[in-house]
Design a protein around this motif. Structure first.
Motif, PDB file in Angstrom:
ATOM      1  N   ALA A  22       3.305  -1.836 -12.797  1.00 48.98           N
ATOM      2  CA  ALA A  22       4.292  -3.068 -12.345  1.00 48.98           C
ATOM      3  C   ALA A  22       5.427  -2.583 -12.961  1.00 48.98           C
ATOM      4  CB  ALA A  22       3.667  -4.186 -12.441  1.00 48.98           C
ATOM      5  N   LEU A  23       5.765  -1.981 -13.832  1.00 46.65           N
ATOM      6  CA  LEU A  23       6.847  -1.719 -14.860  1.00 46.65           C
ATOM      7  C   LEU A  23       7.492  -0.186 -13.733  1.00 46.65           C
ATOM      8  CD1 LEU A  23       8.809  -2.095 -17.084  1.00 46.65           C
ATOM      9  CD2 LEU A  23       7.922  -0.355 -18.197  1.00 46.65           C
TER      10      LEU A  23
ATOM     11  N   LEU B 246      -2.638  -1.666   4.166  1.00 51.95           N
ATOM     12  CA  LEU B 246      -3.020  -0.727   3.160  1.00 51.95           C
ATOM     13  C   LEU B 246      -3.722   0.375   4.108  1.00 51.95           C
ATOM     14  CD1 LEU B 246      -5.362  -2.797   0.575  1.00 51.95           C
ATOM     15  CD2 LEU B 246      -3.057  -1.701   0.255  1.00 51.95           C
TER      16      LEU B 246
ATOM     17  N   LEU C 278      -0.775  -2.037  -6.245  1.00 45.71           N
ATOM     18  CA  LEU C 278      -0.380  -3.303  -6.567  1.00 45.71           C
ATOM     19  C   LEU C 278      -0.559  -4.481  -5.657  1.00 45.71           C
ATOM     20  CD1 LEU C 278       3.300  -2.477  -7.624  1.00 45.71           C
ATOM     21  CD2 LEU C 278       1.377  -3.370  -9.090  1.00 45.71           C
ATOM     22  N   HIS C 279      -0.406  -4.053  -4.316  1.00 50.47           N
ATOM     23  CA  HIS C 279      -0.763  -4.880  -3.122  1.00 50.47           C
ATOM     24  C   HIS C 279      -2.529  -5.228  -3.116  1.00 50.47           C
ATOM     25  CE1 HIS C 279       2.929  -4.101  -1.598  1.00 50.47           C
ATOM     26  NE2 HIS C 279       2.805  -5.305  -0.880  1.00 50.47           N
TER      27      HIS C 279
ATOM     28  N   PHE D 189      13.687  -7.467  -6.341  1.00 48.57           N
ATOM     29  CA  PHE D 189      12.951  -6.953  -7.084  1.00 48.57           C
ATOM     30  C   PHE D 189      13.507  -7.882  -8.471  1.00 48.57           C
ATOM     31  CE2 PHE D 189      11.325  -2.657  -5.717  1.00 48.57           C
ATOM     32  CZ  PHE D 189       9.950  -2.828  -6.051  1.00 48.57           C
TER      33      PHE D 189
ATOM     34  N   LEU E 181      -0.465   2.508   5.137  1.00 49.06           N
ATOM     35  CA  LEU E 181      -0.037   3.217   4.016  1.00 49.06           C
ATOM     36  C   LEU E 181      -0.703   4.697   3.741  1.00 49.06           C
ATOM     37  CD1 LEU E 181       0.771   0.645   0.897  1.00 49.06           C
ATOM     38  CD2 LEU E 181       2.249   2.166   2.235  1.00 49.06           C
TER      39      LEU E 181
ATOM     40  N   TYR F  33      10.673 -10.032 -10.307  1.00 53.47           N
ATOM     41  CA  TYR F  33      10.354  -9.904 -11.560  1.00 53.47           C
ATOM     42  C   TYR F  33      11.019 -10.633 -12.722  1.00 53.47           C
ATOM     43  CZ  TYR F  33       7.837  -5.779 -10.572  1.00 53.47           C
ATOM     44  OH  TYR F  33       6.841  -4.651 -10.074  1.00 53.47           O
TER      45      TYR F  33
ATOM     46  N   THR G  61      10.944   2.794  -7.024  1.00 54.41           N
ATOM     47  CA  THR G  61      12.015   2.461  -5.838  1.00 54.41           C
ATOM     48  C   THR G  61      13.454   2.986  -5.878  1.00 54.41           C
ATOM     49  OG1 THR G  61      10.499   0.521  -5.785  1.00 54.41           O
ATOM     50  CG2 THR G  61      12.224   0.465  -4.146  1.00 54.41           C
TER      51      THR G  61
ATOM     52  N   TRP H 131       0.376  -3.455 -16.335  1.00 55.72           N
ATOM     53  CA  TRP H 131       1.856  -3.861 -16.695  1.00 55.72           C
ATOM     54  C   TRP H 131       2.294  -2.681 -16.445  1.00 55.72           C
ATOM     55  CZ3 TRP H 131       3.967  -1.344 -20.997  1.00 55.72           C
ATOM     56  CH2 TRP H 131       5.186  -1.759 -21.322  1.00 55.72           C
TER      57      TRP H 131
ATOM     58  N   LYS I  86      -3.062  -7.560  -5.915  1.00 58.40           N
ATOM     59  CA  LYS I  86      -2.647  -9.039  -5.682  1.00 58.40           C
ATOM     60  C   LYS I  86      -3.636  -9.346  -4.821  1.00 58.40           C
ATOM     61  CE  LYS I  86       1.173 -11.542  -6.030  1.00 58.40           C
ATOM     62  NZ  LYS I  86       0.433 -12.649  -5.728  1.00 58.40           N
TER      63      LYS I  86
ATOM     64  N   TRP J  25       5.218   6.767  -4.148  1.00 55.45           N
ATOM     65  CA  TRP J  25       5.432   5.383  -4.023  1.00 55.45           C
ATOM     66  C   TRP J  25       4.184   4.366  -3.194  1.00 55.45           C
ATOM     67  CZ3 TRP J  25       7.108   1.809   0.057  1.00 55.45           C
ATOM     68  CH2 TRP J  25       7.893   0.662  -0.666  1.00 55.45           C
TER      69      TRP J  25
ATOM     70  N   ALA K 155       2.434   1.501  -4.333  1.00 59.68           N
ATOM     71  CA  ALA K 155       2.280   0.236  -3.560  1.00 59.68           C
ATOM     72  C   ALA K 155       1.012  -0.217  -3.231  1.00 59.68           C
ATOM     73  CB  ALA K 155       3.480   0.412  -2.409  1.00 59.68           C
ATOM     74  N   GLY K 156       0.166   0.572  -2.959  1.00 58.58           N
ATOM     75  CA  GLY K 156      -1.136   0.436  -2.476  1.00 58.58           C
ATOM     76  C   GLY K 156      -1.991  -0.327  -3.527  1.00 58.58           C
TER      77      GLY K 156
ATOM     78  N   PHE L 142       6.877   0.882 -10.875  1.00 61.48           N
ATOM     79  CA  PHE L 142       7.199   0.777  -9.398  1.00 61.48           C
ATOM     80  C   PHE L 142       8.565   0.367  -8.931  1.00 61.48           C
ATOM     81  CE2 PHE L 142       6.771  -1.312  -5.162  1.00 61.48           C
ATOM     82  CZ  PHE L 142       6.219  -0.146  -4.469  1.00 61.48           C
ATOM     83  N   PRO L 143       9.240  -0.637  -9.599  1.00 63.78           N
ATOM     84  CA  PRO L 143      10.529  -1.046  -9.346  1.00 63.78           C
ATOM     85  C   PRO L 143      11.500   0.360  -9.468  1.00 63.78           C
ATOM     86  CG  PRO L 143      10.099  -2.412 -11.044  1.00 63.78           C
ATOM     87  CD  PRO L 143       8.885  -1.778 -10.524  1.00 63.78           C
TER      88      PRO L 143
ATOM     89  N   MET M  48      -3.710  -7.630   5.301  1.00 68.88           N
ATOM     90  CA  MET M  48      -3.331  -6.772   4.444  1.00 68.88           C
ATOM     91  C   MET M  48      -4.265  -5.323   4.305  1.00 68.88           C
ATOM     92  SD  MET M  48      -2.174  -6.133   1.568  1.00 68.88           S
ATOM     93  CE  MET M  48      -1.052  -7.256   0.928  1.00 68.88           C
TER      94      MET M  48
END
Lengths: 347, 267
Positions: B180-181, A27, B225-226, A329, A30, A333, B187, B177, B229, B218, B222-223, B183-184, A23
């Motif tokens: 995460a909302l 990153l 969120l990853h 997605f 990115l 989700y 996309t 939250w 996680k 984006w 993305a960075g 981001f899609p 990962m």
């Protein structure tokens, strides 16, 4: 993305694969690709070499050219970064396949693999996709083999423009016939509604006027069929330039058209000798006027349409990638959570 | 009609900023409610203004930068009002109202005349592109405000204006939250834009500065969120990333149009 082993470094090839599948690497890539992309938006792309030396100085200009920062997005190192990034995504996804423990995790893998599908589509586009721009007058045909699409020809039956009340263009429409060895496709295309058939996509891109007529050069009729603004050679050192005015204003004599509609079509002709103006006349449709001793007749006018003709199997793959992203997605989700995972609500 | 409503929204937001700032200085429950009410009312006025514009032009207000700035402010207020059901903070009210004022003020400097849609803009994909952008950028705008709240809360703790703020962990969760909302939908902004470009010009991606910066935006989220996680990225660094991400959003929308030339000449 499980990355539990990231603190271990293994020797040899395994170490490389391990690094590539981490990962941290993802990153880092990115960040790197993001930074490189921003650089490409700041440095003007695709200019001539001297532009960079003038703008950024001798040294900096040479540096830009050396690293292909003038065509950054197509440079070998940017594409290499993309390829390494794709490899990273692939390896991460493969690693995750072993530990799939929920439907949502499946969604996540679909999401990541769909990005790879888009990469593959772009690769296919770059390798075998081809695209050509061409201009055809209404009633004209072209053998597409001359543009690199053997076995097909294209005919323009008609072109028209629809206007709003204020005479701003509403839509540009071409009526086309695409003929192959077996099939013939008749279709009306407009902006945002390309023709899709026989592996072709044909886009409405541009338009303009063409004017037909002839010049009497010492008793010999010389035909012309010119795009608005173009020149015809009359004699050595002497040429004629034509400007088509669809709605000529006789009271002002101005060459700017009163409206885009052909309400009062005229052809402005200028005879030039070594770029020096000899004579100018504005000729109504069907009339003949003499310019510097050459009688010029303006017989007719018509539209030409500018078309982008494309064959690119990569686009279908890319669209498939887009659909997979959306599916990914949705699963990621919206799939039901196991009770043990309720703490993850929100993602 | 539209102008009057926009002016009313502007005035109400201004009132919202003033009242919520007074509450920060001197906590007052009634005034706090008034500040929320003014922002909610401003949202209603913006909604009506957008409807009035749609009626006047006979199409959705999705075509110009002027129209998008108002949609953008609308989206941020929308998500603020949703979040408002979870917690109330005078600081958040003033931040969001201020952000909306800045965006609307900038929008007001842009040409606002209603013009019929040029052929390239008559596309279902373009409409989806704008709708998804409203959601994504609204959510990101909110996450930026939450990032700022996090920074403030961490600095002042339960003293002063920190009193009305929720726990750090709750702020962090809400920030997550909202990203995460968004981001899609971000996309989808990229996808619908690509499909539109492919249908209109036959080039789904051309690296023009606007789409490049949308991609960079984006990447940033993305960075985030990853990193969250995998490494449990939280707290100040996460808040910082939300702020940087939204800076990229603002640069994509306004900076690129002002500073970097490109083919994206409509907005």
């Amino acid at each position: 993305m499980t990355d539990t082993n990231s603190k271990f470094t293994r020797p040899g090839g395994k170490g490389v694969i391990h690094l590539l599948s981490s990962m941290k690497m993802g990153l880092f890539l990115l960040l790197l690709i993001g930074a490189a992309s921003s650089l490409g938006s700041l440095i003007p792309q695709g200019e001539e070499a001297f532009f960079y030396k003038n703008h950024y100085g001798e040294l900096m200009g040479a540096f830009i050219l050396l690293l292909s920062l003038n065509k950054l997005y197509g440079s070998w190192w940017f594409i290499l970064l993309g390829a390494v990034f794709a490899t990273n995504i692939l390896l991460c996804s493969v690693k995750r396949l072993k530990t799939l423990n929920s439907i949502r995790a499946v969604g996540s893998v679909v999401l990541h693999l769909s990005i790879l599908v888009i990469f593959i589509g772009s690769l296919v586009s770059g390798l075998i996709g081809q695209s050509e721009y061409l201009e055809l007058g209404t009633g004209e045909s072209i053998d597409l083999a001359t543009k690199g699409f053997p076995g097909y020809s294209l005919h323009v039956k008609d072109f028209k423009i629809e206007y709003y009340d204020n005479l701003e263009p509403k839509q540009y429409i071409s009526k086309l016939t695409l003929s192959g060895e077996k099939n013939e496709v008749n279709s009306e295309i407009s902006v945002n509604h390309p023709l899709k058939a026989e592996g072709f996509t044909i886009y409405q891109q541009s338009y303009g006027w063409k004017a037909k007529g002839y010049i009497d050069v010492g008793g010999k009729e010389q035909q012309f069929d010119l795009v608005n603004g173009a020149d015809v050679i009359v004699k050595e050192n002497i040429k004629m330039r034509v400007i088509y005015v669809p709605d000529f204003d006789p009271s002002s004599g101005d060459l700017r058209s009163r409206s885009p509609l052909p309400n009062n079509p005229h052809l402005a002709c200028a005879i030039l000798q070594n770029d020096q103006l000899l004579a100018v006349e504005v000729i109504p449709e069907g009339a003949t006027k003499e310019l510097a001793g050459y009688p010029v007749t303006f017989s007719s006018y018509r539209y030409y349409t500018g078309l982008e003709v494309k064959q690119d199997p990569g686009v279908k793959i890319i669209y498939t990638g887009f659909v997979l992203i959306v599916i990914g997605f949705l699963i990621r989700y919206l799939a039901p959570l196991k009770t043990a995972q309720k703490s993850e609500v929100g993602l | 009609m539209e102008g009057t409503l926009n002016l009313a929204a502007y005035g109400l937001l201004f009132l919202g900023v003033v009242t919520s700032l007074i509450c920060l200085w001197q906590p007052n429950k009634i005034l706090s409610k008034i500040s929320l009410a003014t922002v909610a009312l401003a949202f209603v006025c913006l909604t009506l203004a957008l409807i009035a514009r749609s009626v006047a032009s006979g199409r959705l207000p999705f075509a110009t930068m002027y129209e998008f700035t108002f949609l953008f402010a609308w989206g941020i207020l929308f998500f603020f009002l949703i979040l408002r059901t979870k917690f109330v903070s005078d600081l958040l009210t003033s931040l969001v109202a201020l952000l909306a004022i800045i965006i609307i003020s900038y929008g007001s400097t842009l040409p606002s005349d209603i013009r019929p849609l040029m052929p390239a803009l008559q596309s279902f994909w373009l409409e989806l592109h704008v709708i998804t952008a409203i959601v994504a950028y609204g959510a990101f705008g909110l996450s930026c405000c939450l990032g700022i709240l996090y920074m403030v809360k961490e600095k002042v703790g339960d003293q002063g204006m920190g009193k009305s703020l929720p726990e750090l962990s709750k702020l962090d969760n809400m920030l997550h939250w909202s990203v995460a909302l968004g981001f899609p939908f971000m996309t989808l902004v990229l996808i619908t834009g690509a499909v539109w470009a492919e249908e209109v010009w036959g080039r789904w991606w051309s690296w023009d500065p606007k789409e490049t910066w949308a991609l960079i935006t984006w990447f940033i989220y993305a960075g985030y969120l990853h990193a969250r996680k995998t490494y449990g990225l939280q707290g100040k660094k996460a808040a910082m990333m939300a702020i940087i991400g939204f800076a990229a959003v603002l640069f994509t929308l306004f900076g690129v149009s002002l500073l970097l030339p490109g083919a994206h000449s409509y907005v």
